[in-house]
Design a protein around this motif. Structure first.
Motif, PDB file in Angstrom:
ATOM      1  N   SER A   1       3.874  12.098   2.180  1.00 23.15           N
ATOM      2  CA  SER A   1       3.715  10.651   2.020  1.00 23.15           C
ATOM      3  C   SER A   1       4.335   9.947   3.219  1.00 23.15           C
ATOM      4  CB  SER A   1       4.400  10.192   0.721  1.00 23.15           C
ATOM      5  OG  SER A   1       4.414   8.779   0.630  1.00 23.15           O
ATOM      6  N   LEU A   2       3.602   9.004   3.787  1.00 26.13           N
ATOM      7  CA  LEU A   2       4.139   8.197   4.892  1.00 26.13           C
ATOM      8  C   LEU A   2       4.662   6.856   4.418  1.00 26.13           C
ATOM      9  CD1 LEU A   2       1.558   8.929   7.735  1.00 26.13           C
ATOM     10  CD2 LEU A   2       3.770  10.014   7.313  1.00 26.13           C
ATOM     11  N   SER A   3       4.209   6.409   3.259  1.00 28.19           N
ATOM     12  CA  SER A   3       4.736   5.189   2.665  1.00 28.19           C
ATOM     13  C   SER A   3       4.564   5.260   1.149  1.00 28.19           C
ATOM     14  CB  SER A   3       3.995   3.960   3.207  1.00 28.19           C
ATOM     15  OG  SER A   3       4.503   2.779   2.636  1.00 28.19           O
TER      16      SER A   3
ATOM     17  N   PRO B   1      -2.295   0.166  -5.061  1.00 21.07           N
ATOM     18  CA  PRO B   1      -3.343   0.819  -4.274  1.00 21.07           C
ATOM     19  C   PRO B   1      -2.769   1.942  -3.420  1.00 21.07           C
ATOM     20  CG  PRO B   1      -2.821  -1.345  -3.367  1.00 21.07           C
ATOM     21  CD  PRO B   1      -2.097  -1.242  -4.659  1.00 21.07           C
ATOM     22  N   VAL B   2      -3.464   3.052  -3.384  1.00 23.12           N
ATOM     23  CA  VAL B   2      -3.025   4.228  -2.626  1.00 23.12           C
ATOM     24  C   VAL B   2      -4.118   4.610  -1.641  1.00 23.12           C
ATOM     25  CG1 VAL B   2      -2.297   6.644  -2.738  1.00 23.12           C
ATOM     26  CG2 VAL B   2      -1.648   5.059  -4.581  1.00 23.12           C
ATOM     27  N   VAL B   3      -3.757   4.703  -0.363  1.00 26.25           N
ATOM     28  CA  VAL B   3      -4.665   5.222   0.657  1.00 26.25           C
ATOM     29  C   VAL B   3      -4.386   6.716   0.780  1.00 26.25           C
ATOM     30  CG1 VAL B   3      -5.364   5.121   3.064  1.00 26.25           C
ATOM     31  CG2 VAL B   3      -4.762   3.014   1.852  1.00 26.25           C
ATOM     32  N   PHE B   4      -5.375   7.518   0.456  1.00 27.13           N
ATOM     33  CA  PHE B   4      -5.232   8.965   0.342  1.00 27.13           C
ATOM     34  C   PHE B   4      -5.925   9.614   1.533  1.00 27.13           C
ATOM     35  CE2 PHE B   4      -5.544  13.159  -1.496  1.00 27.13           C
ATOM     36  CZ  PHE B   4      -4.494  13.233  -2.421  1.00 27.13           C
ATOM     37  N   PHE B   5      -5.163   9.895   2.583  1.00 26.89           N
ATOM     38  CA  PHE B   5      -5.708  10.502   3.794  1.00 26.89           C
ATOM     39  C   PHE B   5      -5.872  12.007   3.593  1.00 26.89           C
ATOM     40  CE2 PHE B   5      -5.531   8.280   8.136  1.00 26.89           C
ATOM     41  CZ  PHE B   5      -6.122   7.141   7.634  1.00 26.89           C
ATOM     42  N   GLU B   6      -7.119  12.477   3.738  1.00 21.88           N
ATOM     43  CA  GLU B   6      -7.426  13.892   3.537  1.00 21.88           C
ATOM     44  C   GLU B   6      -7.713  14.557   4.875  1.00 21.88           C
ATOM     45  OE1 GLU B   6      -9.661  12.592  -0.626  1.00 21.88           O
ATOM     46  OE2 GLU B   6     -10.785  13.684   0.920  1.00 21.88           O
ATOM     47  N   PRO B   7      -6.878  15.508   5.312  1.00 26.11           N
ATOM     48  CA  PRO B   7      -7.122  16.190   6.591  1.00 26.11           C
ATOM     49  C   PRO B   7      -8.337  17.099   6.496  1.00 26.11           C
ATOM     50  CG  PRO B   7      -5.257  17.178   5.453  1.00 26.11           C
ATOM     51  CD  PRO B   7      -5.675  15.996   4.636  1.00 26.11           C
ATOM     52  N   LYS B   8      -9.456  16.632   7.009  1.00 34.17           N
ATOM     53  CA  LYS B   8     -10.713  17.337   6.766  1.00 34.17           C
ATOM     54  C   LYS B   8     -10.765  18.705   7.441  1.00 34.17           C
ATOM     55  CE  LYS B   8     -13.259  14.542  10.194  1.00 34.17           C
ATOM     56  NZ  LYS B   8     -12.257  13.474  10.451  1.00 34.17           N
TER      57      LYS B   8
ATOM     58  N   LEU C   1       0.842  -1.194   0.000  1.00 30.28           N
ATOM     59  CA  LEU C   1       0.000   0.000   0.000  1.00 30.28           C
ATOM     60  C   LEU C   1       0.874   1.239   0.000  1.00 30.28           C
ATOM     61  CD1 LEU C   1      -2.885  -0.476   2.616  1.00 30.28           C
ATOM     62  CD2 LEU C   1      -3.006  -0.742   0.140  1.00 30.28           C
ATOM     63  N   LYS C   2       0.445   2.259  -0.702  1.00 21.53           N
ATOM     64  CA  LYS C   2       1.069   3.573  -0.591  1.00 21.53           C
ATOM     65  C   LYS C   2       0.158   4.458   0.248  1.00 21.53           C
ATOM     66  CE  LYS C   2       3.692   2.968  -4.812  1.00 21.53           C
ATOM     67  NZ  LYS C   2       3.906   3.321  -6.232  1.00 21.53           N
ATOM     68  N   MET C   3       0.763   5.358   1.016  1.00 21.28           N
ATOM     69  CA  MET C   3       0.021   6.127   2.012  1.00 21.28           C
ATOM     70  C   MET C   3       0.354   7.604   1.849  1.00 21.28           C
ATOM     71  SD  MET C   3      -1.765   6.033   4.932  1.00 21.28           S
ATOM     72  CE  MET C   3      -2.387   7.651   5.315  1.00 21.28           C
ATOM     73  N   VAL C   4      -0.613   8.400   1.397  1.00 21.60           N
ATOM     74  CA  VAL C   4      -0.401   9.801   1.055  1.00 21.60           C
ATOM     75  C   VAL C   4      -1.211  10.691   1.997  1.00 21.60           C
ATOM     76  CG1 VAL C   4      -0.752  11.546  -0.745  1.00 21.60           C
ATOM     77  CG2 VAL C   4       0.086   9.275  -1.358  1.00 21.60           C
ATOM     78  N   VAL C   5      -0.592  11.813   2.429  1.00 20.98           N
ATOM     79  CA  VAL C   5      -1.293  12.789   3.272  1.00 20.98           C
ATOM     80  C   VAL C   5      -0.967  14.195   2.764  1.00 20.98           C
ATOM     81  CG1 VAL C   5      -1.818  13.552   5.615  1.00 20.98           C
ATOM     82  CG2 VAL C   5      -0.919  11.248   5.244  1.00 20.98           C
ATOM     83  N   PRO C   6      -1.833  14.797   1.958  1.00 21.48           N
ATOM     84  CA  PRO C   6      -1.564  16.155   1.465  1.00 21.48           C
ATOM     85  C   PRO C   6      -1.790  17.190   2.559  1.00 21.48           C
ATOM     86  CG  PRO C   6      -3.730  15.440   0.745  1.00 21.48           C
ATOM     87  CD  PRO C   6      -3.104  14.263   1.445  1.00 21.48           C
ATOM     88  N   SER C   7      -1.339  18.416   2.287  1.00 23.77           N
ATOM     89  CA  SER C   7      -1.454  19.470   3.302  1.00 23.77           C
ATOM     90  C   SER C   7      -2.134  20.734   2.798  1.00 23.77           C
ATOM     91  CB  SER C   7      -0.056  19.843   3.818  1.00 23.77           C
ATOM     92  OG  SER C   7       0.760  20.304   2.749  1.00 23.77           O
ATOM     93  N   GLY C   8      -2.294  20.868   1.491  1.00 23.49           N
ATOM     94  CA  GLY C   8      -2.892  22.074   0.939  1.00 23.49           C
ATOM     95  C   GLY C   8      -3.490  21.805  -0.425  1.00 23.49           C
TER      96      GLY C   8
END
Length: 326
Positions: A239-241, A167-174, A143-150
Motif C-alpha cells: 500500500s502506498l496510501s 475509494p481505493v485505487v487498486f494498481f495491478e502489476p500486469k 483515496l487509498k492506493m494499493v499495489v499487490p505483488s502476488g
C-alpha cells in the motif's frame, strides 16, 4: 489451498464478493462479453448477468462518474480502467468528487469504489500502456492506493478494497498477472489496507519495493546471500496510501542501510517520500546514505527498450553493494 496466478486471484476475489453481496457491480470497457483485455473478468457476465457486469463506452471519466453515482446510491462498484495510461481521463472525477465526497458530506455518503488499474511495463505494450504513475493517486487525500505483488495478497487486498468505505485505487502489476502461481487459501482471507509485509528477513540491509519490482529485489537479495554472505531484509509495501512507514522504519533501525526500488520515474517518485520518512524517523540509526533504483525521468520506451528502462537485478545488486560498502 488452490494454486492461482494473479489474474485468477482477482477473478476469484470478484466472484466471491459478487456472490456475497448483490450490491457489487463490475463495469468497464470490454469487461463483460470479452472478459476484459487481460481476461480478468472472464465468466462474470455469464454468472451475474448484464445488470451487474456492465460493458461501458470508451469514456474513463464517465466510468468513474458513474461509479460515484452508484456509490452515493448505496452500491459498491468495481471498475476497470483497462490500462493505467487511459485512467488519466478519469483522474478529475477521482480527485474532485470520489476522494472528497465522504468528507464533503461529513460521512453521510461513503464512497465504496474500487478502481482497478493494470499498470507497469514488461509486457510488450504500446505507448500509454506501460506507465507507472502511482504517485498521482497516492498524493490525493481521501483515496487509498494499493499495489499487490502476488496472487495471495492480491486476493486478500481485493476483498478488503471492495469492502472499504473509501475509494481505493487498486494498481495491478500486469507483468505479474500470469508470471507465477501461488497457493491461495480456500477460506476467506483479507489484509488490512495500509499494511505492508516482510517478504524476506535479514539484518544487513533493508530493501523496500512493491509490485512487479519486488520479485527482482527478492532475486537480488538471494544473490547477495549466496555470493556475498549478506542477508537483506525485503519489505513489500502493498500500500502506498496509507503508507506503513513503521515497518520499514523499524527495519532501517536494525540494518542501518536502505535501498528503495520501484519502476516509477525517479523524480518525485514514491522513493522520495519513503526516504523522507526514514530521514525523519530513523536518521540517527543509518550508517550510509539511502540509495534508490528506479525508472528514468523519460517516457516509458517502446517494448524493444523497456527492459533497459526498468530496474534490473544487476542494477539492484550494484546499488546494494555500494550501499553496503559505504
Amino acid at each position: 489451498m488452490t494454486e492461482l496466478n494473479m489474474a485468477e486471484a482477482i477473478n476469484r476475489a470478484l466472484t466471491e464478493e459478487m456472490e456475497r453481496d448483490d450490491d457489487i457491480i463490475v463495469l468497464g470497457q470490454d469487461i463483460g462479453v470479452d472478459g476484459g483485455v487481460f481476461r480478468i473478468t472472464d465468466g462474470l457476465l455469464d454468472k451475474y448477468g448484464e445488470r451487474r457486469v456492465i460493458d461501458t463506452p470508451v469514456a474513463e471519466s464517465g466510468i468513474v462518474g458513474l461509479c460515484i453515482g452508484m456509490a452515493a446510491g448505496g452500491l459498491s462498484p468495481v471498475c476497470e480502467m483497462q490500462f493505467s495510461g487511459f485512467a488519466y481521463m478519469g483522474l478529475h472525477q477521482l480527485e474532485m468528487h470520489a476522494s472528497r465526497f465522504r468528507w464533503r458530506t461529513r460521512g453521510r455518503y461513503p464512497m465504496p469504489i474500487t478502481v482497478r488499474v493494470p499498470f507497469g511495463a514488461g509486457v510488450h505494450a504500446l505507448e500509454h500502456h506501460s506507465d507507472s504513475k502511482e504517485v498521482f493517486y497516492a498524493h490525493i487525500p481521501g483515496l487509498k492506493m494499493v499495489v499487490p505483488s502476488g496472487p495471495r495478497n492480491t486476493r486478500a487486498l481485493m476483498l478488503s478494497a471492495i469492502r472499504d468505505p473509501d475509494p481505493v485505487v487498486f494498481f495491478e502489476p500486469k507483468a505479474t498477472y500470469r508470471a507465477f502461481r501461488e497457493e491461495v487459501p480456500d477460506e476467506e482471507e483479507t489484509l488490512p489496507l495500509g499494511t505492508s509485509r516482510t517478504a524476506r528477513e535479514g539484518d544487513d540491509l533493508t530493501m523496500i519495493s512493491y509490485g512487479a519490482m519486488l520479485h527482482r529485489v527478492l532475486e537480488a537479495a538471494e544473490t547477495l546471500s549466496a555470493d556475498d554472505g549478506v542477508e537483506a531484509e525485503v519489505i513489500d509495501l502493498l500500500s502506498l496510501s496509507p503508507l506503513d512507514h513503521e515497518r520499514f522504519a523499524e527495519s532501517a533501525r536494525r540494518t542501518g542501510r536502505v535501498l528503495v526500488v520501484h519502476e516509477a520515474h525517479r523524480s518525485y517518485g514514491p522513493a522520495g517520500e519513503i526516504i523522507a520518512r526514514l530521514n525523519e524517523e530513523s536518521f540517527w540509526y543509518l550508517e550510509a546514505p539511502i540509495r534508490r533504483v528506479t525508472g528514468f525521468d523519460t517516457h516509458v520506451p517502446y517494448f524493444a527498450r523497456e527492459q533497459a528502462y526498468l530496474p534490473s537485478v544487476d542494477g539492484i545488486l550494484d546499488a546494494a553493494r555500494a550501499t553496503l560498502d559505504d
